[in-house]
Enzyme design. Structure first.
Site, PDB file in Angstrom:
ATOM      1  N   THR A 180      47.372  31.748  21.545  1.00 29.75           N
ATOM      2  CA  THR A 180      48.520  30.903  22.110  1.00 29.75           C
ATOM      3  C   THR A 180      49.966  31.477  21.862  1.00 29.75           C
ATOM      4  O   THR A 180      50.295  31.630  20.732  1.00 29.75           O
ATOM      5  CB  THR A 180      48.318  29.466  21.587  1.00 29.75           C
ATOM      6  OG1 THR A 180      47.150  28.962  21.549  1.00 29.75           O
ATOM      7  CG2 THR A 180      49.531  28.400  21.921  1.00 29.75           C
TER       8      THR A 180
ATOM      9  N   LEU B 136      44.625  36.525  19.018  1.00 28.45           N
ATOM     10  CA  LEU B 136      45.800  36.980  17.742  1.00 28.45           C
ATOM     11  C   LEU B 136      46.700  35.747  17.412  1.00 28.45           C
ATOM     12  O   LEU B 136      46.784  35.011  18.276  1.00 28.45           O
ATOM     13  CB  LEU B 136      46.395  38.346  18.319  1.00 28.45           C
ATOM     14  CG  LEU B 136      45.830  39.649  18.418  1.00 28.45           C
ATOM     15  CD1 LEU B 136      46.731  40.484  19.046  1.00 28.45           C
ATOM     16  CD2 LEU B 136      44.772  39.888  17.435  1.00 28.45           C
ATOM     17  N   PRO B 137      47.489  35.923  16.330  1.00 23.28           N
ATOM     18  CA  PRO B 137      48.078  34.717  15.892  1.00 23.28           C
ATOM     19  C   PRO B 137      49.312  34.424  16.904  1.00 23.28           C
ATOM     20  O   PRO B 137      49.376  33.347  17.173  1.00 23.28           O
ATOM     21  CB  PRO B 137      48.617  35.144  14.459  1.00 23.28           C
ATOM     22  CG  PRO B 137      47.854  36.425  14.057  1.00 23.28           C
ATOM     23  CD  PRO B 137      47.287  36.986  15.209  1.00 23.28           C
TER      24      PRO B 137
ATOM     25  N   LYS C  72      48.869  24.492  28.523  1.00 29.21           N
ATOM     26  CA  LYS C  72      48.648  24.329  27.131  1.00 29.21           C
ATOM     27  C   LYS C  72      49.797  23.647  26.216  1.00 29.21           C
ATOM     28  O   LYS C  72      49.353  22.725  25.607  1.00 29.21           O
ATOM     29  CB  LYS C  72      48.059  25.718  26.549  1.00 29.21           C
ATOM     30  CG  LYS C  72      47.915  25.334  24.998  1.00 29.21           C
ATOM     31  CD  LYS C  72      46.860  26.002  24.282  1.00 29.21           C
ATOM     32  CE  LYS C  72      46.908  25.490  22.655  1.00 29.21           C
ATOM     33  NZ  LYS C  72      46.121  25.805  21.866  1.00 29.21           N
TER      34      LYS C  72
HETATM   35  P1  NAD Z   1      43.465  33.733  12.480  1.00 33.15           P
HETATM   36  O1  NAD Z   1      44.895  33.976  11.840  1.00 33.15           O
HETATM   37  O2  NAD Z   1      42.311  32.757  11.669  1.00 33.15           O
HETATM   38  O3  NAD Z   1      43.107  34.784  13.404  1.00 33.15           O
HETATM   39  C1  NAD Z   1      43.614  35.893  13.793  1.00 33.15           C
HETATM   40  C2  NAD Z   1      42.938  37.391  13.538  1.00 33.15           C
HETATM   41  O4  NAD Z   1      43.766  38.348  14.014  1.00 33.15           O
HETATM   42  C3  NAD Z   1      43.277  37.813  12.014  1.00 33.15           C
HETATM   43  O5  NAD Z   1      41.617  38.118  11.786  1.00 33.15           O
HETATM   44  C4  NAD Z   1      43.981  39.011  11.829  1.00 33.15           C
HETATM   45  O6  NAD Z   1      43.348  40.027  11.097  1.00 33.15           O
HETATM   46  C5  NAD Z   1      43.666  39.591  13.224  1.00 33.15           C
HETATM   47  N1  NAD Z   1      44.757  40.433  13.805  1.00 33.15           N
HETATM   48  C6  NAD Z   1      46.159  40.196  13.831  1.00 33.15           C
HETATM   49  N2  NAD Z   1      46.836  41.262  14.104  1.00 33.15           N
HETATM   50  C7  NAD Z   1      46.156  41.824  14.696  1.00 33.15           C
HETATM   51  C8  NAD Z   1      46.181  43.330  15.413  1.00 33.15           C
HETATM   52  N3  NAD Z   1      47.164  43.987  15.793  1.00 33.15           N
HETATM   53  N4  NAD Z   1      44.854  44.112  15.546  1.00 33.15           N
HETATM   54  C9  NAD Z   1      43.719  43.506  15.257  1.00 33.15           C
HETATM   55  N5  NAD Z   1      43.495  42.287  14.736  1.00 33.15           N
HETATM   56  C10 NAD Z   1      44.551  41.525  14.560  1.00 33.15           C
HETATM   57  O7  NAD Z   1      43.930  32.803  13.863  1.00 33.15           O
HETATM   58  P2  NAD Z   1      43.073  31.916  14.772  1.00 33.15           P
HETATM   59  O8  NAD Z   1      43.090  30.350  14.100  1.00 33.15           O
HETATM   60  O9  NAD Z   1      41.852  32.474  15.033  1.00 33.15           O
HETATM   61  O10 NAD Z   1      43.994  31.603  16.050  1.00 33.15           O
HETATM   62  C11 NAD Z   1      44.132  32.383  17.045  1.00 33.15           C
HETATM   63  C12 NAD Z   1      45.061  32.174  18.125  1.00 33.15           C
HETATM   64  O11 NAD Z   1      44.309  30.949  18.578  1.00 33.15           O
HETATM   65  C13 NAD Z   1      46.320  31.683  17.631  1.00 33.15           C
HETATM   66  O12 NAD Z   1      47.082  32.041  18.797  1.00 33.15           O
HETATM   67  C14 NAD Z   1      46.198  30.186  17.580  1.00 33.15           C
HETATM   68  O13 NAD Z   1      47.530  29.485  17.670  1.00 33.15           O
HETATM   69  C15 NAD Z   1      45.417  29.811  18.705  1.00 33.15           C
HETATM   70  N6  NAD Z   1      44.417  28.433  18.617  1.00 33.15           N
HETATM   71  C16 NAD Z   1      43.845  28.225  17.178  1.00 33.15           C
HETATM   72  C17 NAD Z   1      43.179  27.070  16.904  1.00 33.15           C
HETATM   73  C18 NAD Z   1      42.502  26.656  15.812  1.00 33.15           C
HETATM   74  O14 NAD Z   1      42.259  25.600  15.496  1.00 33.15           O
HETATM   75  N7  NAD Z   1      42.653  27.589  15.011  1.00 33.15           N
HETATM   76  C19 NAD Z   1      42.821  26.295  18.036  1.00 33.15           C
HETATM   77  C20 NAD Z   1      43.592  26.580  19.337  1.00 33.15           C
HETATM   78  C21 NAD Z   1      44.138  27.808  19.687  1.00 33.15           C
END
Ligand code: NAD
Length: 296
Positions: A97, A66-67, A172
């Site tokens: 994260t 999740l975000p 991390k």
């Molecule tokens: P994103 O915003 O693309 O995806 C998050 C998903 O969670 C969305 O589809 C949203 O609809 C869903 N969501 C939110 N609340 C929800 C709930 N209560 N129930 C069900 N679904 C829910 O984010 P992301 O890029 O996939 O990143 C996710 C995590 O990974 C973050 O914490 C980010 O910091 C970490 N991260 C991201 C990257 C990157 O390059 N994108 C790299 C390393 C770590």
């Protein structure tokens, strides 16, 4: 071994991670607030669920991606949280994260109900999630790490056990804080060389073979034109977004304050990344910090 896995949060990272679990032969129940990403996963062989609690029940392992902290805390805790639906035979792995204190809170509240939890934030970005080459940095008890390890190996290449619950998040953000400092330092050194008449490519070769050598110089040069494959040579797209680096630096500053740690370089990097966001570069790759020094 084929397992039944629940996966909640199918965004940029979670979507390809869940797809890799399907490819590895697991039964993967999926849930996201966004129905279109659920549909995409179903096309790849996952099983749709209509509520988080349906996704979380009857599974060997539940993974969330999740975000931010508030999403993770509200998913698991509180009156409507999964804490009331999860079985003690399910291992919970949160790959989001988030701040270490929130990870510890969730872990402790689940543990009080006999539910095992590990935090397992990732490094490697969307490309690593798609290729199944992520690095997982895990915090939790040894017995839970041992259970999580083979499933994480279906989505990644390097799986580290950093310590107890929360330790994955701490490791991390230490790494990402250092990375941001190296990226900013490399940028200012390259630009000073350019301002003094040097060719950025030649200077990069010299520093890569000298004591200033670091990952950003070797593999991710921030100066456009030096490295054809780096985001800098593609208008700082795609890559690891400035917004995400700023988020991680915010978490690092919180951890520094809570632990009374002195992080002058990290707080300078946090300011630089906030400036970049204010200039509208939030969705650029984090190597765009070079633009703050560039005279062009
Ligand atoms: P994103 O915003 O693309 O995806 C998050 C998903 O969670 C969305 O589809 C949203 O609809 C869903 N969501 C939110 N609340 C929800 C709930 N209560 N129930 C069900 N679904 C829910 O984010 P992301 O890029 O996939 O990143 C996710 C995590 O990974 C973050 O914490 C980010 O910091 C970490 N991260 C991201 C990257 C990157 O390059 N994108 C790299 C390393 C770590």
């Amino acid at each position: 071994m084929s397992l039944t896995i629940g996966f909640i949060g199918l965004g940029n990272m979670g979507g390809p991670m869940a797809a890799n679990l399907v490819k590895a032969g697991h039964t993967v129940n999926v849930f996201d607030l966004n129905q279109s990403v659920v549909n995409q996963l179903v096309e790849q062989g996952a099983v749709a669920t209509t509520e988080a609690k349906h996704c979380a029940t009857g599974v060997d392992i539940l993974i969330s991606m999740l975000p931010a902290s508030k999403h993770v805390k509200s998913l698991y805790l509180g009156d409507a949280g999964l804490i009331h639906a999860l079985s003690t035979s399910t291992l919970v792995i949160d790959c989001s994260t988030i701040d270490a204190a929130s990870a510890r809170d969730v872990g402790a509240e689940l543990a009080a109900k006999g539910i095992a939890f590990v935090d397992a934030p990732v490094s490697g970005g969307v490309a690593g999630a798609t290729a199944g080459t992520l690095t997982f940095i895990v915090g939790g008890a040894q017995i839970d790490f041992d259970k999580a390890q083979p499933v994480l190996a279906d989505m990644g290449k390097n799986i580290f056990h950093a310590g107890d619950v929360g330790a994955g998040q701490v490791a991390k953000i230490c790494n990402n804080m250092l990375l941001s400092i190296l990226m900013a330092g490399t940028s200012e050194a390259l630009q000073m060389g350019i301002n003094n008449g040097l060719d950025a490519k030649v200077l990069s070769e010299i520093m890569t073979a000298s004591s200033g050598r670091n990952w950003t110089l070797e593999l991710y040069n921030p100066c456009p034109g030096v490295m054809a494959t780096a985001p800098a040579s593609n208008d700082y797209k795609p890559g690891f977004m400035v917004d995400l680096m700023a988020k991680d630096l915010g978490l690092a500053m919180e951890a520094a304050e809570q632990s009374n740690s002195s992080t002058p370089m990290g707080s300078m990097a946090k300011n630089l990344y906030t400036m970049l966001q204010e200039q509208g570069a939030g969705s650029d790759d984090f190597s765009a910090v070079f633009k703050l020094f560039s005279k062009e």
